[in-house]
Motif scaffolding. Structure first.
Motif, mmCIF file in Angstrom:
data_model
loop_
_atom_site.group_PDB
_atom_site.id
_atom_site.type_symbol
_atom_site.label_atom_id
_atom_site.label_comp_id
_atom_site.label_asym_id
_atom_site.label_seq_id
_atom_site.Cartn_x
_atom_site.Cartn_y
_atom_site.Cartn_z
ATOM 1 N N TYR A 104 0.843 -1.197 0.000
ATOM 2 C CA TYR A 104 0.000 0.000 0.000
ATOM 3 C C TYR A 104 0.881 1.250 0.000
ATOM 4 N N LEU A 105 1.879 1.274 0.848
ATOM 5 C CA LEU A 105 2.783 2.422 0.926
ATOM 6 C C LEU A 105 3.469 2.657 -0.421
ATOM 7 N N LYS A 106 3.932 1.604 -1.059
ATOM 8 C CA LYS A 106 4.647 1.713 -2.337
ATOM 9 C C LYS A 106 3.727 2.174 -3.469
ATOM 10 N N MET A 107 2.494 1.684 -3.495
ATOM 11 C CA MET A 107 1.590 1.955 -4.618
ATOM 12 C C MET A 107 0.716 3.186 -4.427
ATOM 13 N N GLU A 108 0.611 3.649 -3.202
ATOM 14 C CA GLU A 108 -0.296 4.739 -2.872
ATOM 15 C C GLU A 108 0.040 6.015 -3.657
ATOM 16 N N VAL A 109 -1.010 6.653 -4.117
ATOM 17 C CA VAL A 109 -0.899 7.968 -4.741
ATOM 18 C C VAL A 109 -1.582 8.940 -3.796
ATOM 19 N N GLU A 110 -0.896 10.012 -3.440
ATOM 20 C CA GLU A 110 -1.468 10.990 -2.519
ATOM 21 C C GLU A 110 -2.758 11.564 -3.075
ATOM 22 N N GLU A 111 -3.688 11.954 -2.185
ATOM 23 C CA GLU A 111 -4.970 12.519 -2.595
ATOM 24 C C GLU A 111 -4.812 13.690 -3.530
#
Length: 169
Positions: free
Chosen positions: A153-160
């Motif tokens: 999740y941390l690696k793939m997450e795109v900030e809002e």
């Protein structure tokens, strides 16, 4: 250093779903390997998972391969894994637990422990065959599941803010 107080911040749902899939793959491989090494047969986990929807009859011949059981198990397993990925995203995003790899990994391990306790102590009232799978190997697989989900999740997450910008383009 990020504050870990709750803020109004939605998770990246795509990253959460993919994190669930990644964690689910790793968990299933570890569980099948552990069961195989312990002599139960590598297909035993698929029989236990499929029995959630197929009933206890799916537990017959746990060491044997059955296409229907494997397909059912994969559908159930990955639906649960994606759902758990979404729940983990709902925990990580508003508390900023995605601020570092260390924080994400610790939160993932705690989440994996919680899933283990719910599955193998709480859900045994409905699925008594889960009690047979209690043990350090299953606990280890759940801890790794949680860590893999959180780190993915941390690696793939795109900030809002980045998601809003990409939606406008």
């Amino acid at each position: 250093m990020q504050s870990h107080q709750m803020t109004h911040r939605l998770p990246d749902w795509r990253a959460a779903a993919m994190a669930g899939v990644a964690g689910g793959v790793v968990f299933l491989v570890l569980d099948m390997l552990a069961m195989s090494l312990m002599g139960a047969g590598m297909w035993a986990p698929t029989h236990m998972i499929a029995a959630i929807v197929m009933g206890p009859g799916a537990l017959a011949s746990p060491a044997s391969f059955s296409l229907g059981i494997v397909v059912t198990a994969l559908i159930v397993h990955f639906a649960l894994a994606v759902g758990l990925g979404m729940i983990l995203g709902l925990i990580m995003a508003p508390f900023h637990f995605d601020s570092s790899w260390g924080m994400a990994s610790v939160v993932g391990a705690v989440f994996g422990l919680a899933v283990y306790l719910v599955n193998f102590y709480g859900m045994t009232a409905f699925f008594p065959w889960f009690a047979e799978a209690r043990g350090w190997t299953t606990l280890f697989a759940h801890l790794v599941f949680g860590i893999v989900m959180a780190d993915t999740y941390l690696k793939m997450e795109v900030e809002e803010s980045d998601r809003g910008m990409s939606a406008m383009s």
